[in-house]
Design a protein around this motif. Structure first.
Motif, short mmCIF file in Angstrom:
data_model
loop_
_atom_site.label_atom_id
_atom_site.label_comp_id
_atom_site.label_asym_id
_atom_site.label_seq_id
_atom_site.Cartn_x
_atom_site.Cartn_y
_atom_site.Cartn_z
N ASP A 298 0.86 -1.19 0.00
CA ASP A 298 0.00 0.00 0.00
C ASP A 298 0.90 1.24 0.00
N PRO A 299 1.23 1.77 -1.17
CA PRO A 299 2.14 2.93 -1.23
C PRO A 299 1.59 4.16 -0.54
N ALA A 300 0.28 4.38 -0.58
CA ALA A 300 -0.30 5.58 0.03
C ALA A 300 -0.07 5.61 1.54
N ARG A 301 -0.12 4.46 2.17
CA ARG A 301 0.07 4.39 3.62
C ARG A 301 1.49 3.96 4.00
N GLY A 302 2.28 3.56 3.01
CA GLY A 302 3.64 3.10 3.30
C GLY A 302 3.66 1.83 4.13
N LEU A 303 2.76 0.87 3.77
CA LEU A 303 2.65 -0.37 4.51
C LEU A 303 2.69 -1.57 3.57
N ALA A 304 3.16 -2.70 4.11
CA ALA A 304 3.09 -3.98 3.39
C ALA A 304 2.55 -5.02 4.36
N GLY A 305 1.51 -5.77 3.92
CA GLY A 305 0.94 -6.84 4.72
C GLY A 305 1.32 -8.19 4.15
N PHE A 306 1.79 -9.12 4.98
CA PHE A 306 2.31 -10.41 4.52
C PHE A 306 1.52 -11.56 5.13
N ALA A 307 1.42 -12.65 4.34
CA ALA A 307 0.88 -13.92 4.83
C ALA A 307 1.55 -15.03 4.04
N GLY A 308 1.87 -16.13 4.75
CA GLY A 308 2.59 -17.21 4.09
C GLY A 308 1.94 -18.55 4.28
N ALA A 309 2.07 -19.40 3.26
CA ALA A 309 1.56 -20.77 3.31
C ALA A 309 2.75 -21.71 3.08
N TYR A 341 -3.91 -19.23 8.54
CA TYR A 341 -2.95 -18.24 8.04
C TYR A 341 -3.10 -16.93 8.80
N GLU A 342 -1.98 -16.28 9.06
CA GLU A 342 -1.97 -15.05 9.85
C GLU A 342 -1.38 -13.90 9.05
N LEU A 343 -1.80 -12.71 9.40
CA LEU A 343 -1.34 -11.49 8.73
C LEU A 343 -0.33 -10.77 9.61
N VAL A 344 0.75 -10.28 9.00
CA VAL A 344 1.70 -9.43 9.69
C VAL A 344 1.99 -8.24 8.79
N THR A 345 2.06 -7.06 9.38
CA THR A 345 2.30 -5.84 8.59
C THR A 345 3.63 -5.22 8.98
#
Length: 425
Positions: A298-309, A341-345
């Motif tokens: 998300d460039p507007a907020r300067g964030l990246a959210g990750f999830a892995g399998a 699965y879990e989300l981490v930002t």
């Protein structure tokens, strides 16, 4: 020796000669066709013959596109004089002053084994010889011609039969090698088509990708990457790896890629995308499991959210070129139906480069995966390295060109426009 003794000796020589031929047939089966490499097969054929039956041997191998159809009947053994081998031996032994060169016989694919003195003697006319020319025929196709030279003698009928058997054995292996190569090319072409370009991210994101097939694997893998445009200028980045190799893995990889596009179009967070994709794939028992890593940028907020399998974590290279592993909770591979699965930002600025990859980039045989990831994290890049250069430097540092598995890698960076303030300032 009396006539009776001679008759008995001849009678005893017959079974012994038969046993010797059977031993040669068994040895040929063990020593010819140990690989799927055409040159190696021809080498093994000529080495076998030169050890047991002749003084020099060569294979004139037809190119795949010109391999001739042969009549279904058994071809006759052809015996020719040594003159038929002159240009072949001239190409093989130019140092003997014959004046020949390999360039004079461009169709020659394999010239192996033999005794230079014998060859030189034949070429200079100082030695009598006999040559046998035997077509390499299997399944109705002729793949080339075997030339076998014996100096100072002739081939007996049983010896010619053994030469013919070895030629047929080599031809069968050549046919198998070419069929295997054709299947491999088909799988590689399919994967190249599928991985030719990922989806286009939003213009606010720079993206670079690389795919390197393994140099040691005989089969294509199921590694892939993708970029999916989402609402509000966000982009979903994906790297995945279908378990196994071969055409089936490449087909499953395409199915995963298509399914992910459909699920991602609902603009769900990464962990929910994985949950839905896992549930959908689990219903198809024929589908191979796969690992996958998602990053919603998300460039507007300067964030990246990750999830892995079941996938390895990403790396972020900072403005100073140092690397940081992003700790992403490891969920089960896709296709198990287990979910979880879990989300981490994590903040992501325009001075940082996100790197996502398949395990072929870092894994090495006999090495713990934590050590492999630590080796990646120790890489230091020059400050201000561009996105494309980041990939090139990482691949070079980890010697990815000699990886034991296929490598798919993706690098992304927020695009900073002229006059734009850095995120967080």
């Amino acid at each position: 020796m009396s006539n009776q003794d001679a008759t008995e000796a001849h009678r005893d020589a017959g079974p012994e000669r038969l046993r010797a031929r059977l031993r040669l047939v068994e040895e040929a089966a063990e020593q010819i066709g140990t690989t799927l490499d055409e040159q190696a097969i021809c080498t093994e054929l000529c080495r076998f013959l030169c050890r047991h039956l002749c003084d020099a041997a060569a294979v004139d191998l037809l190119a795949e596109a010109t391999a001739a159809r042969f009549p279904p009947r058994e071809p006759e053994l052809t015996r020719v004089t040594s003159a038929g081998l002159v240009k072949v031996l001239q190409a093989q032994f130019p140092e003997e002053g014959t004046g020949g060169s390999a360039a004079g016989n461009p169709s020659l694919r394999a010239l192996i084994e033999g005794h230079p003195r014998t060859a030189a003697g034949v070429l200079k006319g100082g030695m009598s010889a006999q040559a046998a020319a035997v077509p390499l025929v299997a399944h109705g196709r002729c793949y080339g011609v075997l030339l076998a030279l014996r100096a100072g003698g002739t081939f007996r009928d049983d010896e010619m039969a053994t030469v013919h058997h070895a030629a047929r054995l080599a031809a069968a292996h050549l046919a198998h090698a070419r069929r295997h190569a054709a299947v491999q090319r088909t799988a590689m072409d399919l994967q190249r088509a599928l991985l030719a370009e990922p989806g286009r991210p939003h213009p606010n994101l720079e993206l670079a990708t690389r795919y390197l097939p393994s140099g040691t694997s005989a089969l294509v893998g199921g590694d892939w990457f993708e970029a999916v445009r989402l609402h509000y200028g966000r982009t979903l980045l994906v790297v995945g790896d279908v378990m196994g190799h071969g055409l089936d893995a490449a087909v499953d990889m395409n199915a995963y890629r298509s399914s992910l596009r459909d699920v991602a179009s609902a603009d769900l967070p990464p962990h929910r995308v994985l949950r839905q994709l896992d549930a959908a794939v689990a219903k198809d028992e024929a589908r191979r499991p796969a690992t996958c890593l998602l990053a919603r940028v998300d460039p507007a907020r300067g964030l990246a959210g990750f999830a892995g399998a079941g996938h390895l974590p990403p790396v972020v290279f900072g403005p100073d070129g140092t690397a940081e592993l992003v700790r992403v909770p490891v969920g089960p591979p896709l296709g198990t139906g287990a979910g979880g699965y879990e989300l981490v930002t994590r903040p992501l600025t325009a001075d940082e480069t996100l790197l996502m990859f398949t395990d072929g980039l870092v894994e090495r045989r006999g090495e713990d995966i934590d050590d492999s990831l630590a080796r990646l994290a120790r890489i230091r890049l020059p400050a201000g390295t561009g996105v494309e250069d980041v990939l090139d430097e990482v691949l070079r540092h980890l010697d990815a060109a000699h990886a034991e598995d296929d490598v798919a890698v993706l690098a992304a960076r927020l695009r900073r426009y002229p006059g734009q303030e850095p995120v967080g300032h």
